[in-house]
Design an enzyme around this catalytic site. Structure first.
Site, short mmCIF file in Angstrom:
data_model
loop_
_atom_site.label_atom_id
_atom_site.label_comp_id
_atom_site.label_asym_id
_atom_site.label_seq_id
_atom_site.Cartn_x
_atom_site.Cartn_y
_atom_site.Cartn_z
N ASP A 1 -11.14 -2.54 1.32
CA ASP A 1 -10.37 -3.00 2.71
C ASP A 1 -9.96 -1.81 3.29
O ASP A 1 -9.64 -1.91 4.36
CB ASP A 1 -9.37 -4.22 2.57
CG ASP A 1 -8.36 -3.64 1.59
OD1 ASP A 1 -8.32 -2.42 1.21
OD2 ASP A 1 -7.62 -4.42 0.93
N ASP B 1 -7.13 0.33 -7.67
CA ASP B 1 -6.65 -1.11 -6.95
C ASP B 1 -7.51 -2.23 -7.05
O ASP B 1 -8.23 -2.69 -6.17
CB ASP B 1 -6.36 -0.58 -5.43
CG ASP B 1 -5.97 -1.81 -4.68
OD1 ASP B 1 -5.40 -2.63 -5.19
OD2 ASP B 1 -6.01 -1.57 -3.39
N ASP C 1 -20.18 -0.59 -9.79
CA ASP C 1 -19.25 -0.79 -10.82
C ASP C 1 -18.41 0.18 -11.16
O ASP C 1 -18.84 1.30 -11.71
CB ASP C 1 -19.75 -1.66 -11.93
CG ASP C 1 -18.90 -2.11 -12.94
OD1 ASP C 1 -18.70 -3.41 -13.13
OD2 ASP C 1 -18.18 -1.07 -13.89
N ALA C 2 -17.01 0.35 -11.02
CA ALA C 2 -16.08 1.63 -11.27
C ALA C 2 -16.44 1.93 -12.73
O ALA C 2 -16.42 3.19 -12.85
CB ALA C 2 -14.82 1.25 -10.83
N ASP D 1 -16.19 1.02 -4.67
CA ASP D 1 -15.99 -0.52 -4.52
C ASP D 1 -17.24 -1.16 -4.93
O ASP D 1 -18.40 -1.02 -4.07
CB ASP D 1 -15.48 -0.86 -3.38
CG ASP D 1 -14.96 -2.29 -3.24
OD1 ASP D 1 -13.42 -2.42 -3.23
OD2 ASP D 1 -15.80 -3.22 -3.36
N HIS E 1 0.92 -1.31 0.04
CA HIS E 1 0.01 0.18 -0.03
C HIS E 1 0.83 1.22 0.12
O HIS E 1 0.54 2.28 -0.56
CB HIS E 1 -1.01 -0.13 1.18
CG HIS E 1 -2.11 -1.02 0.90
ND1 HIS E 1 -2.19 -2.06 1.60
CD2 HIS E 1 -3.04 -0.82 0.10
CE1 HIS E 1 -3.20 -2.79 1.15
NE2 HIS E 1 -3.88 -1.96 0.18
#
Lengths: 526, 570
Positions: free
Chosen positions: A305, A388, A359-360, A325, A281
């Site tokens: 996360d 990511d 959905d991105a 996300d 990260h």
């Protein structure tokens, strides 16, 4: 099972022959079902269903030939041998799917196990019909016998194939279907003891009945607890004990915990291990921040996360973070699970962070379409964009690495913004990595690729990009990071010859080249 | 009167109906009790305006014919489907004044029409366009006008379909023996013989892909007019696709299913009725070089609605008046050589809302209607081509749009763009949200079902005999095999009944002189429709629209009287 406890003795002859033909029917139905089960299961595990089905069918038929040949060596006690063959088929055939499932989880020799099972079942099924014909030859003329036995045999095959696809697999699933037919074979064995009582000595009859009973009990219990077995085998996929498992609408989320920290898996793919995720990260977030001046508005795509957000919030000039996300179950877990909250510093609870579950690609596309009429921050570009996503191991994820996606992504950027894309391993999946880089360039971005060592993942790659030419950053803007300092950051942009760029095709929505590269390359590693 | 059960049996076939009944699911539906699990599912029965169409038969009052013309047009286009809009699009590039298009329906687009809900736009008919080859420059120019093409740096800058419009992988899957597999051919469990036949079939296709006649024409080209007319190839129109398979020794059930599927998909015919020429056209005309896959497919969430909407918008922008709800009830072409003072074409138009009639005159007219309608409207046409009525048959189709809360779960490969069921009377469904990349959540599934009966009229009877509830049950009986939980996810189901959806390339139709002669102008009246190609695809409608527009434009550019026979367009 079929043992009614009535006095042993020959069944009335009027019923005996028809019942023996019923036996032929059941025997051939279950034989065919075992064959289909082996074919279906092996295509799940090994893929390539054409090859799996054709080799399964070929080996199976050949094994039946072995069984038929071996039947000539059965000289005496035909009744008893027939029942034993039935019990053998019940055991190996009925237990085949549970056995293969355990084999897939615990052994490296799945193929040996698979073909061993197929040969065993085929041989036993191949023995059945010749033995039955010899038993029945006392009752019927030869031409009548062959005609009838083969008729029932083929009817059974039809039954098996139709019932398999339409009834059994949809309603019972593979494992319970195999167990169910094992139970049927047990039933035939038990009935056979009664029907052929004239051919079997009384003591042997009892032994066979007891064996049939215990075998049926074993298969029955496995049938009842089939779900537990599936849980058990999932554990076998992970090196550490599972501490959390859930099936969201989109993916299977599993957390495991062991000596070296906690791991998160999505659909079986490792997302992080708590002992070294800081390396991943820090490399994901800080070079991108160092590549641009403004950091007010940050967009994170994926990363549910909350660990990337944790790094982002270390910058005092960040005013707004939008995290997109797909899976609300994932972002909920990041907010609610005590361990995850500790690890991400409760980053998703920060007032600067806005979580959007979508959905991105669709979200970016709709944002771009609405852009003209958008007010305030709606149409303002982001300063830092962090992409990511999980690795491109399926088409739904692969679309998030296409030229189309990177074009849409640029509608959320200005010339001053920087974007970073996690790009799988340049060492294990070299073509995949450079395919992502080349696709971003084809979409009009200026790129600098870099990489970092993350022990849980191995050598990991990223692509840093802007819409205008820029120099790779010299040092991180923050002091006191665990992994990155000035000299380390500069070194990340150097690729050794084993990871250097290779010629690749770019990834488009209509070819999804990346998914193909990725499947090929990682199947070589794993 | 047939009972619903009998109608269902006709539509589904006995085995499928049996399966649906055995699952116990059908019994709970449509009952009078409150237990109907589909009671909450909304939906309606849609179709083209039949009442207006049937008025054609009633005759026209004499006074309408004697009334003074309300206006005089340079070019009148009758019909606002793909052919009529193509003609308007083409003509408006050079002719900006005095052009009007009249469409009977309240919406434009014909069988390429589309609709839109809160979820997504979705098609009601045709839904994709194969990337045109270089020999179809007019269509490529349309795509360029739509920004649907872009240069591909990987192909040396060659123009290709824009990435966002090329069908996104994964393109298709097939439901076979309880599982969804990738592709359109069920490989699982295929025998070595099956696979060998599939390979041999591909070789056959490749032989035709390689073929060029003495003039360099392909065996099968889009548009059909560019295909060879060599007897060796045209002979394929004299036998059915099934007879061709027999002749070539193809016995594999899977291969024969695939061929039958292709015939139903493109022509609404079974392999026994479609000509072998048409069947081979399906593959060969879409394959550029031997050994290659078929060309890329372009698609839009609203299907080919995007094409017709673009042409309509462009034509309107260039000054063409597009009038909806206006039905041409009679067209009279004056003999151009007669030299009388009246205009070359007289048209009676009825407003379908008010029923009022008006008389319009035009120098040239393009009749862009299916031939069975044109025969009733254009005076003298049926008499000129007496064979047309028998040769030109039209297939009936049912198209349904299913709104779902969430994509129905499936075993095996997940949702693709095209989702086909093996051994089904339907063609499966297309996911309208696929191209936008929305793989989860609410979606619209466009489900296609050709009434592929031996006799076209029988198919039409079956289509209309089934009411909304019967169609709903038939659709769900079919789809539920692959998606057990579909009824729970369903929120809305609309059914569109197309009585005359597509021209049918039955044995002998394509090669017939009747078909070729039907495209000839009648006086100052030109004809444009895909039925003139015998193949109902957008490219053919576009070709005839452009051809008719070019014919009309050439005639308009020539002084009246100097033109004995109008020129044939390229």
């Amino acid at each position: 099972m079929a043992d009614t406890g009535t006095a042993p003795g020959p069944a009335p002859s009027s019923l005996r022959t028809p019942l023996l033909f019923v036996t032929v029917l059941v025997v051939s139905t279950s034989g065919l079902v075992y064959e289909l089960l082996a074919g279906a299961y092996s295509s799940y595990v090994l893929g390539d269903s054409v090859r799996q089905f054709s080799t399964t069918i070929g080996v199976y038929l050949f094994a039946m030939g072995i069984g038929s040949y071996l039947s000539r060596y059965v000289k005496r006690d035909i009744g008893r041998r027939f029942v034993e063959v039935e019990l053998g088929a019940a055991l190996v055939g009925g237990g085949s799917v549970p056995l293969l499932q355990l084999g897939a989880a615990y052994t490296d020799a799945f193929a040996i196990l698979l073909y061993g099972t197929i040969i065993a079942i085929g041989t036993l099924v191949g023995l059945e019909i010749p033995l039955l014909m010899r038993i029945l030859k006392e009752e019927l003329e030869f031409d009548e016998l062959v005609a009838r036995v083969l008729t029932f045999d083929y009817i059974g095959a039809l039954f098996g194939s139709i019932l398999f696809a339409i009834v059994f697999v949809p309603s019972l699933g593979l494992m319970r279907t195999s167990l169910f037919f094992g139970l049927l074979n047990c039933g035939v064995a038990a009935m056979g003891v009664t029907l052929l009582s004239g051919l079997i000595a009384p003591a042997v009859r009892t032994r066979l009945r007891v064996s049939a009973f215990f075998l049926a009990l074993g298969l029955g219990i496995t049938f009842a607890y089939a779900d537990r077995i599936i849980d058990y085998t999932e554990q076998a996929l992970y090196p550490n004990p599972i501490v959390h498992a859930q099936q969201s609408r989109y993916q299977r989320i599993v957390m495991t915990r062991g000596m070296r920290g906690t791991q998160l898996f999505l659909d079986g793919n490792l997302q992080f291990s708590s002992n070294d995720e800081y390396r991943y990260h820090e490399a994901l977030v800080h070079p991108a921040f160092a590549a641009t001046q403004r950091h007010e508005r940050v967009l994170i795509l994926g990363g549910g996360d909350g660990l990337a957000v944790r790094e982002v919030l270390k910058y005092p000039d960040v005013r707004e973070v939008v995290l997109v996300d797909l899976d609300p179950a994932m972002t909920r877990l990041a907010r609610e699970d005590a361990f995850l909250r500790e690890l991400n510093g409760d980053s998703l609870g920060d007032p600067r962070v806005r979580v959007i579950n979508d959905d991105a690609m669709v979200w970016l596309d709709e944002r771009a379409r609405a852009g003209g009429q958008g007010e305030g921050t709606q149409s303002t570009p982001f300063d830092v964009l962090i992409v990511d996503f999980p690795d491109p191991n399926n088409f739904s994820l692969g679309k998030l690495y296409t030229r189309s996606f990177y074009r849409i992504l640029q509608t959320a950027m200005s010339d001053a913004s920087a974007v970073v894309v996690q790009s799988t391993s340049p060492l294990y999946a070299r073509q995949s990595f450079w395919c992502i880089e080349a696709t971003m360039r084809e979409a009009g971005l200026v790129t600098h690729a870099f990489h970092a060592t993350v022990p849980s993942f191995g050598e990991w790659g990223y692509v840093l990009a802007r819409r205008v030419p820029f120099e790779p950053p010299g040092e991180p803007l923050l002091a006191g990071l665990r992994f990155l300092d000035g000299p380390t950051l500069a070194s990340l942009f150097v690729f050794g010859p084993d990871m250097a760029a290779v010629p690749v095709e770019t990834n488009r929505l209509n070819n999804q080249m990346l998914v193909r590269y990725y499947e090929r390359e990682w199947s070589r590693v794993e | 009167m047939s009972s619903r059960r009998e109608v269902l049996r006709t539509l589904l076939g006995a085995p499928l109906l049996g399966q649906a009944l055995a699952s116990g699911w059908l019994a709970g539906c449509g009952g009078s009790g409150g237990g109907d699990p589909l009671a909450r599912v909304e939906g309606e029965l849609l179709g083209p305006d039949l009442t207006a169409g049937h008025r054609l038969r009633d005759g026209i009052p004499v006074e309408a014919l004697r009334a003074a013309p309300t206006e005089h047009l340079r070019l009148a286009i009758l019909g606002g489907g793909p052919a009529g809009l193509s003609a308007a699009y083409r003509a408006s590039a050079t002719l900006s004044e005095g052009v009007a298009l009249f469409e009977l329906e309240p919406v434009l687009g014909g069988t390429a029409r589309s609709a839109e809900s809160a979820v997504t736009p979705y098609p009601w008919g045709a839904h994709y366009l194969p990337m045109p080859m270089a020999h179809n420059p007019d269509l490529l120019a349309l795509l360029q006008d739509m920004n649907a093409l872009e240069p591909d740096p990987q192909e040396g800058g060659e123009l290709r379909g824009a990435e966002a419009l090329l069908v996104r992988e994964p393109e298709s899957r097939i439901f076979h023996q309880g599982y969804w597999e990738r592709g359109l051919y069920p490989y699982a469990g295929a025998s070595a013989d099956d696979l060998a036949e599939l390979a041999r079939f591909r070789q056959k296709v490749d032989e035709y892909v390689r073929y060029r006649d003495s003039q360099g024409r392909r065996a099968f080209a889009i548009p059909v007019a560019l295909s060879t007319t060599d007897e060796q190839v045209m002979a394929l129109d004299r036998l059915s696709a099934a007879a061709w398979l027999d002749r070539e020794g193809f016995r594999s059930a899977r291969l024969r299913w695939l061929v039958d599927y292709a015939c139903r998909d493109d022509y609404g015919l079974r392999a026994e009725q479609a000509s072998a020429w048409a069947m081979l056209f399906y593959w060969v005309a879409r394959t550029e070089e031997p050994g290659e896959d078929t060309v890329d497919l372009l698609t839009w969430p609203e299907g080919n609605g995007a094409l017709v909407n673009h042409m309509a918008a462009r034509a309107a922008q260039r000054g063409v008046r597009l009038e909806r709800g206006q039905m041409a009830v009679q067209v009279v072409a004056r003999d151009p050589g007669a030299g009388d003072a009246s205009a070359p074409v007289e048209i009676i138009i009825q407003d379908t809302g008010t029923n009022t009639l008006r008389r319009v005159t035009a120098d040239r007219c393009i009749v862009a209607m299916p031939r069975f309608v044109a025969n009733r409207v254009v005076r003298g046409l049926a008499e000129r081509d007496p064979q047309v009525a028998e040769r030109f048959t039209y297939g009936a189709w049912m198209v349904a749009n299913l709104h779902v809360r969430e994509r129905p779960s499936s075993r095996g490969v997940g949702e693709c763009w095209d989702n086909v069921l093996y051994d089904s009377p339907s063609l499966g469904y297309v996911s309208a949200t696929h191209q936008r990349g929305r793989d989860h959540g609410p979606g619209v599934l466009t489900y296609y079902w050709p009434l592929a009966t031996a006799d076209a009229a029988e198919g039409r009877r079956n289509l209309f005999e089934a009411d909304y509830g019967t169609w709903r049950d038939a659709i769900l009986s079919d789809l539920r095999r692959a998606h057990r939980h579909l009824p729970e996810e369903l929120t809305r189901l609309d059914v569109f009944r197309w009585g005359h959806a597509m021209i049918q390339p039955r044995v002998g139709m394509l090669a017939s002189e009747t078909r070729r002669a039907a495209a000839a102008p009648l006086g100052a009246v030109h004809f444009a429709h895909s039925d003139l190609s015998g193949i109902a695809i957008f490219e053919e409608a576009f070709y005839h629209g452009v051809r008719a527009a070019d014919e009309a434009l050439a005639a308009l550019a020539t002084p009246p009287g100097a033109l004995a026979t109008p020129p044939q367009g390229a």
